[in-house]
Design an enzyme around this catalytic site. Structure first.
Site, PDB file in Angstrom:
ATOM      1  N   ASP A  70      16.966  16.033  -6.027  1.00  0.00           N
ATOM      2  CA  ASP A  70      16.351  15.240  -4.992  1.00  0.00           C
ATOM      3  C   ASP A  70      14.861  15.548  -5.045  1.00  0.00           C
ATOM      4  O   ASP A  70      14.458  16.545  -5.626  1.00  0.00           O
ATOM      5  CB  ASP A  70      16.970  15.693  -3.658  1.00  0.00           C
ATOM      6  CG  ASP A  70      16.361  14.989  -2.504  1.00  0.00           C
ATOM      7  OD1 ASP A  70      16.115  13.777  -2.639  1.00  0.00           O
ATOM      8  OD2 ASP A  70      16.143  15.627  -1.464  1.00  0.00           O
ATOM      9  N   LYS A  97      23.248   7.759  -5.519  1.00  0.00           N
ATOM     10  CA  LYS A  97      22.985   9.016  -6.215  1.00  0.00           C
ATOM     11  C   LYS A  97      24.277   9.538  -6.820  1.00  0.00           C
ATOM     12  O   LYS A  97      24.324   9.968  -7.969  1.00  0.00           O
ATOM     13  CB  LYS A  97      22.429  10.058  -5.243  1.00  0.00           C
ATOM     14  CG  LYS A  97      21.038   9.764  -4.765  1.00  0.00           C
ATOM     15  CD  LYS A  97      20.525  10.937  -3.942  1.00  0.00           C
ATOM     16  CE  LYS A  97      19.106  10.674  -3.462  1.00  0.00           C
ATOM     17  NZ  LYS A  97      18.558  11.793  -2.720  1.00  0.00           N
TER      18      LYS A  97
END
Lengths: 1006, 347
Positions: free
Chosen positions: A318, A670
């Protein structure tokens, strides 16, 4: 309304855990063996396999129960989090788990929402509130939410207006139905690659075992074909046995299975469990991974994956909060090519604010230069920053004027906050300095041309107190420069580029003064566009395009979202270690790219391939693949993650890139990316690291999930397999702990199979000499204790503290990680080598002892030895050889290693002396009585044992030395490097008399 | 979500800085490199070769003589007789003649050997009751069920010693005779001291009775003799009353099961107190008178008599010296190869 992510409850623990455990092929197999031993007459007693099995199951159950209990505790802390609920006009405090749909909830400032809510009213008059959604999607910026207009005034009716900054809202979804919970993926047990190879090896051994049993059964019946062998006069069967000849073949097969079942090591699973469980403490204990600021160290949530840390090929990280601090800081500004850095800016500004519509600014100018004046004016005016008051202070008095900022700024763009904050800083330095005359000017904000990602700029139109109309524009360099007509473009551009190289986020500022006529015209255009019913967005864009032109460039600013400490170094190390780093972020592309540059993920020299929404037609993807298969980097604005066709191409392209940045990712996207890579044909090991709740699904999806214990709550940390305080700790986690654990467990697995081949194969060979009668070669005590105590501790200790190379070297040289990549120590050739070594050793033990015994006297008093002495001799050689083999593999001899290795050999000797030393009461067989002592009293036995151990160990030593000399691995070179100096001296000493040779040798070594 | 944590000071959870927890224990890190290994190799090669040579010389000084009497000489008729189970109770004696060329110097051991007799079959090996032979009264009358089908005799009496091992005890007996030029002289053999000391004195005990005046026959009253035996266990040695019952040395020797189907067991040791055997067995003609009882025909077995002398190193076993010599040479070869490799590649 209860949030839960645990596996067991108190009631279903035993059945569910047992079921889970017996689903493991090995455990199920041991259960079968145990049952077989209970039912039929087998060579060994049921205790020999029942006891270890019970031990395994208990240890594993305790471990899993403990880990689940920790999860229970964490859930409780969430479910019991206090919540204020409005019931019949009064505020009631309850636990969040008691919330039901329809309840009215009161949330105070800075509190976390307990569930999905509908905003009814807030303490603001206009019914707004600012919400950050970091824990949901990772965006830390504040978003404005408006209360439902019908309920905006409820606060007075319900008489809760005395509370400032509160939000009342009604619960829509609670517990497992909340958006957050739905965004989760179900938690499934992760299995490491090592465990998979272990299971594969296990199947091979199972096949070997079954074929051994089948071969022996067949041979037994072939051998027994003649009656005199089947039942010689000295070995009559009982009547019952004679009658059972139909099932005898089957029970014979089972008996052979039981006899050889030790080849599949029972205790391997216990040892592996213990290694993982105890080994994970070293991660938690590591003070290098302890963060002083947060007061926490690394945290291990699942110990099953320690070794997987050494196998990572893809790292998905991230951005915000993981790579960066999530904390913007103003670095410098450039006005007309002059660079100003904070605390030297000779301009004082004061920001004042009265709601979102009006922005009034008191501008103090100390410098006459017009452009600087305008520049800072632009910064002050052109933003969407709101001032948020600190509740405790009387709202009339502004902290700014007291030199202590008690108000702070919130905005949907963190950059803007940084810029405005910096301007405020300027005042403070200015007031202390040379403030002479303060000219207050008041501006009227007329229009805001909002930011959007296509234009990548925003503008405001203001009217100064003198009646001038000014348009200030601020935006990305690429969107400003084409529209600039005057100003020192070249100097600013040079500065902007240099800033970008340093990884700073840059913004350009420009202005244009409008005549009243022009202003009227723009007003007209804007209103037209805003009121359009069709294609409003498109028409607005056209209108903006018309208005925002002919700028005069003022300057540029540079803001830094500071990278986490050593983030760049960490990423560099990971890449050197052969891992591919992907950044998956919810942020916009520019911001993310800047971070990537700063973190050295992208370099100036890398070729960038952008895949944005507009280009994702299939054909163009194909072209991209064809033309740019050598591309080093690509970016992608992923929308909807593509259909099946795109997926392949996307995968193909991205796998050829050295680094990938994916922007605008929703949490589930994701996870989809991670899944996509996981499912690609090499099945690479993936690691996901993130700090927010929006990363949870990716953390759960990846093979290894790492949570950062950062600002955005602890969701990620709780759902991860490992939690670390900072991104930089990933380096030690992977390069040191991962590497070491992998090496340790690989040796553990191989060694376990090896030592059991050594153990059981002589028993198989013995069947050829005892008429395939399933006679065990070793005594029951030896059979039971071999894996449990004689050879278990050294390997357990090895797998806990072995350090084949020093921690410093591992950290210094990330490329060593490549040595263990792709499960290299557990591949089939290595496995085959160990197995062959085991078979070779077993043959040496058995036939060595066989020829030694070969029908001759063994003692000087002419007495003969029996079969138990033979078995004990083989067993002694066996125990010593496998222990010494481990000693040869140990590179890190601490006092504990010495203690355990020599101690376990000593224990074997002492146990054997004791076991054979007395007549055991209550036991019906005394076959081991004095066998060991008698054996030790014979000279040939000693000579034989030493010789057999030597021969057994010889090939492995030779192989090691040869490989090290001829084809040293990077690790071995690094090991040598450590002692280079010593070697240098040795080499020189050895060769000193051949002077020329010595010169050559020293020169090369040096 | 909630952030509940017990914060007992920021450094409360700081990990200990101990060497163990930080994996920094002082350690010795050896490496198997050519430099470290080669000296060992050369040393070991030397030791192995020297030891091998010494052992070889030692082994050359031991003698061994095997005489297969299965159907040699006059034993042929006994062999035929034993083929028929009905003749089990008839005795049969035969003689085998052999010649010793070189004097057997030192202690000479007399063994009987069996070929192809599987004393190591699982069922056979388990068919015994150590508890009974250790003298536990409980087991005497109530032997272990492992002894089946040799647990009870036809009359239902418990068998002592029970089980297949005891039941199949070797029951040939031998008399070794030396034929010197002048006379025919029986070679004196010690029939005791042929067992492990611990077996004779600890592991095998006759049942303990309080009344010490009871004869062995009375102690064993209520038990049956093994099915294939011609004498009860308390009557095995008619010449020495103390060599009867479970502590009979031949029984003890037999009860130590051999590891392989071809084995030999100690029968007696030459008594060197009497002339002309003080130096050992002199060269000359010998014969063995055999009481031929043990049937081997059913399992294609063979029987033999082995005469052997021993060194400190045991009997005549060429394996160990040769193995040492071969290993020594092998290590030397490897060491030379390693040296060459090391010389060429590492320097």
């Amino acid at each position: 309304a209860v949030f839960s992510d645990y596996n067991y409850t108190l009631w279903n623990f035993i059945p569910k855990n047992l079921f889970e455990q017996f689903r493991r092929i090995a455990n199920f197999y041991f259960l079968l063996i145990f049952l077989v031993q209970l039912i039929i007459d087998t060579p060994t007693s049921p205790v020999t396999s029942g006891l270890p099995l019970f031990f395994v199951i208990t240890v594993t159950a305790i471990k899993q129960g403990y880990e689940d209990w920790l999860r229970h505790k964490a859930d409780c802390s969430i479910n019991e989090c206090p919540v204020d609920m409005v019931q019949q006009g009064t505020v009631v405090r309850t636990q969040s788990s008691k919330l039901r749909v329809g309840d009215v909830v009161m949330v105070r400032e800075d509190e976390t929402f307990p569930c999905d809510l509908l905003l009814l009213s807030s303490s603001h008059d206009d019914g707004t509130c600012y919400v950050t959604t970091t824990s949901l999607d990772g965006e830390s910026s504040h978003k404005t939410y408006y209360a439902v207009p019908d309920t905006m005034d409820f606060k007075t009716e319900q008489k809760v207006d005395s509370l400032h900054a509160t939000i009342e809202s009604v619960a829509i979804y609670t517990g497992m139905d909340t958006k957050m919970a739905l965004n989760y993926q179900s938690k499934s047990q992760k299995r490491s690659a090592v465990e998979k190879s272990m299971n594969a090896f296990l199947i091979v051994y199972l096949c070997i075992l079954i074929s051994k049993a089948v071969i022996n059964t067949v041979l037994k019946y072939a051998w027994q074909w003649s009656v005199d062998r089947d039942e010689p006069w000295y070995n009559h069967r009982t009547e019952i046995d004679r009658e059972r000849h139909v099932i005898r073949a089957f029970t014979d097969f089972l008996a052979f299975m039981v006899l050889f079942n030790y080849i599949i090591p029972v205790s391997m699973y216990v040892t592996v469990e213990m290694q993982k469980f105890l080994g994970s403490y070293f991660i938690a204990w590591d003070k290098d991974m302890y963060d002083e600021e947060l007061g926490v160290g690394a945290q291990v949530n699942t110990s099953d994956l320690n070794e997987e840390l050494g196998q990572v090929e893809y790292v998905f990280t991230d951005k915000t909060g993981t790579l960066t601090e999530n904390n913007m800081e103003f670095i410098e500004c450039c006005v007309d090519g002059h660079v100003y850095i904070p605390h030297c800016v000779p301009v004082c500004t004061s920001v004042d604010q009265c709601g979102p519509v009006w922005t009034s600014v008191c501008l103090c100018s100390c410098v006459s230069q017009e452009h600087e004046d305008l520049f800072f004016r632009a910064l002050c005016l052109c933003h969407t920053v709101q001032v948020k008051e600190e509740e405790t202070v009387d709202s009339i008095k502004r902290g700014i004027h007291l030199g202590k900022p008690t108000s702070f700024y919130i905005s949907s763009s963190p950059d803007e906050v940084a810029l405005v904050e910096e301007n405020v800083q300027c005042i403070m330095s200015g007031t202390k300095g040379v403030v002479s005359s303060c000219v207050c000017s008041r501006f009227e904000l007329l229009h805001v041309l909002n930011f959007d990602s296509v234009r990548r700029r925003m503008s405001v139109i203001v009217k100064s107190s003198s009646g001038e109309y000014l348009l200030f524009c601020k935006g990305a360099d690429t969107s400003i420069f084409p529209r600039v007509v005057s100003g020192k473009v070249e100097q600013v551009r040079a500065r902007v580029e240099q800033n970008a190289v340093e990884g700073l986020r840059t913004l350009c500022v420009a202005y244009r003064s409008l005549s009243p006529v022009e202003y009227e015209e723009t007003c007209h255009q804007l209103d037209d566009a805003k009121l359009a019913l069709q294609d409003r967005e498109q028409r607005l864009a056209q209108a903006y395009d018309l208005i925002e032109r002919d700028f005069t460039l003022l300057g540029a600013t540079a803001v830094e979202d500071r990278l986490q400490e050593k983030a760049a170094d960490t990423i560099e190390s990971l890449q050197k270690a052969g891992m591919k780093v992907w950044v998956l972020t919810g942020d916009k592309m520019e911001t993310a790219a800047a971070t990537c540059y700063a973190s050295k993920l992208f370099r100036r020299s890398t070729q960038i391939l952008e895949l944005t929404k507009k280009r994702t037609e299939e054909q163009s993807l194909h072209d991209v693949l064809f033309d740019l298969s050598r591309t080093v980097l690509r970016q992608r604005t992923l929308s909807g993650s593509g259909s099946g066709n795109y997926r392949e191409i996307f995968l193909e392209i991205s796998r050829n890139c050295s680094a990938v940045l994916c922007c605008r990712m929703a949490p589930l996207q994701k996870a989809q990316i991670v899944k996509l890579i996981k499912a690609s044909k090499e099945h690479p090991i993936t690691l996901a690291i993130g700090d927010g709740a929006n990363d949870v699904s990716m953390i759960l999806e990846a093979h290894v999930g790492i949570g950062i214990m950062g600002k955005e709550g602890r969701q990620a940390a709780r759902n991860s397999d490992y939690a670390i305080p900072k991104f930089k700790h990933l380096k030690k986690m992977l390069l040191v702990h991962g590497h070491l654990y992998y090496v340790r467990i690989a040796e553990l697995v191989q060694y376990f199979f090896y030592k059991n081949v050594c153990f059981i194969f002589p028993q198989f060979l013995y069947q050829f000499f005892c008429g395939f009668s399933q006679q065990p070669l070793y005594d029951t005590a030896y059979l039971t204790l071999y894996n449990i105590s004689f050879t278990s501790l050294p390997i357990l200790l090895y797998s806990l503290i072995e350090k084949h190379i020093s921690i410093e070297t591992l950290k210094r040289d990330p490329t060593l990680y490549r040595d263990v990549a792709k499960n290299s120590l557990l591949r089939w050739p290595v496995f085959l080598y160990w197995t062959c070594l085991g078979l070779f050793n077993a043959c040496i033990f058995f036939f060595g002892a066989y020829f030694l015994f070969d029908n001759t006297t063994f003692t000087s008093n002419g007495q003969m030895f029996g079969n138990w002495t033979f078995g004990t001799l083989v067993f002694t050689v066996l125990v010593f050889t496998v222990t010494l083999k481990l000693a040869l593999d140990t590179h890190h001899w601490t006092w504990i290693n010495h203690f355990v290795i020599w101690g376990s050999l000593l224990f074997y000797v002492i146990f054997s002396l004791l076991w054979g030393g007395i007549i055991w009461p209550f036991l019906n067989y005394q076959r081991m009585y004095y066998v060991f002592m008698q054996m030790l009293s014979s000279g040939p036995a000693w000579l034989g044992i030493i010789l057999l151990i030597t021969i057994s160990l010889l090939p492995d030593v030779v192989k090691k030395v040869l490989c090290r000399t001829l084809w040293p691995t990077a690790t071995e070179r690094a090991q040598v490097g450590r002692t280079l100096f010593r070697l240098f001296i040795v080499a020189c000493g050895l060769l000193s008399h051949f002077s020329s040779m010595a010169m050559r040798g020293c020169w090369i070594l040096a | 979500m909630g952030k509940v944590k017990a914060n007992a000071g920021p450094l409360a959870r700081r990990p200990d800085n101990s060497a163990f927890k930080q994996q920094r224990l002082p350690a010795w890190s050896p490496m198997l490199t050519a430099q470290t290994v080669l000296p060992f190799f050369y040393g070991m090669a030397t030791v192995c070769v020297l030891l091998g040579v010494w052992l070889l010389v030692t082994v050359q000084n031991t003698h061994e003589l095997k005489v297969d009497y299965t159907h040699a000489g006059s034993c042929d008729k006994c062999f035929e007789k034993r083929k028929d189970r009905a003749n089990a109770n008839q005795s049969c004696n035969c003689t085998v003649v052999f010649n010793i060329e070189n004097t057997f110097k030192g202690d000479v051991f007399f063994y009987y050997g069996l070929i192809n007799f599987h004393q190591n079959l699982r069922q056979y090996m388990d068919s015994r009751d150590d508890g009974q032979m250790i003298g536990r009264n409980k087991n005497l009358k109530n032997p272990s069920s492992y002894c089946e089908p040799f647990m009870k005799d036809k009359n239902g009496l418990p068998i002592a010693p029970c089980g297949a091992v005891a039941n199949s005890m070797f029951n040939d007996s031998f008399t070794l005779v030396y034929h010197s030029a002048a006379s025919r002289q029986v070679v004196p053999l010690f029939r005791k001291g042929i067992t492990w000391y611990t077996d004779k004195n600890v592991k095998f005990r006759n049942p303990q009775v309080e009344n010490k005046t009871l004869t062995l026959a009375q102690v064993f009253e209520g038990t049956g003799q093994p099915l294939y035996w011609q004498k009860p266990v308390y009557d095995l040695d008619p010449w020495d009353r103390n060599n009867n019952g479970f502590i009979n040395e031949d029984l003890i020797v037999w009860m130590r099961e051999a590891a392989f189907p071809n084995f030999k067991k100690l029968y007696g040791v030459l008594n060197r107190a009497i002339e002309p055997f003080t130096e050992g067995l002199p060269a000359g003609n010998y014969s063995v008178d055999i009481s031929y009882n043990f049937p081997v025909e059913y399992f294609q077995g063979r029987k033999e008599v082995v005469l052997s002398t021993v060194s400190w190193f045991g009997g005549q076993n060429n394996f160990l010296p040769i193995a040492y010599l071969v290993t020594g040479c092998l290590i030397l070869l490897l060491a030379v190869i390693l040296t060459a490799v090391w010389w060429k590649f590492a320097l």
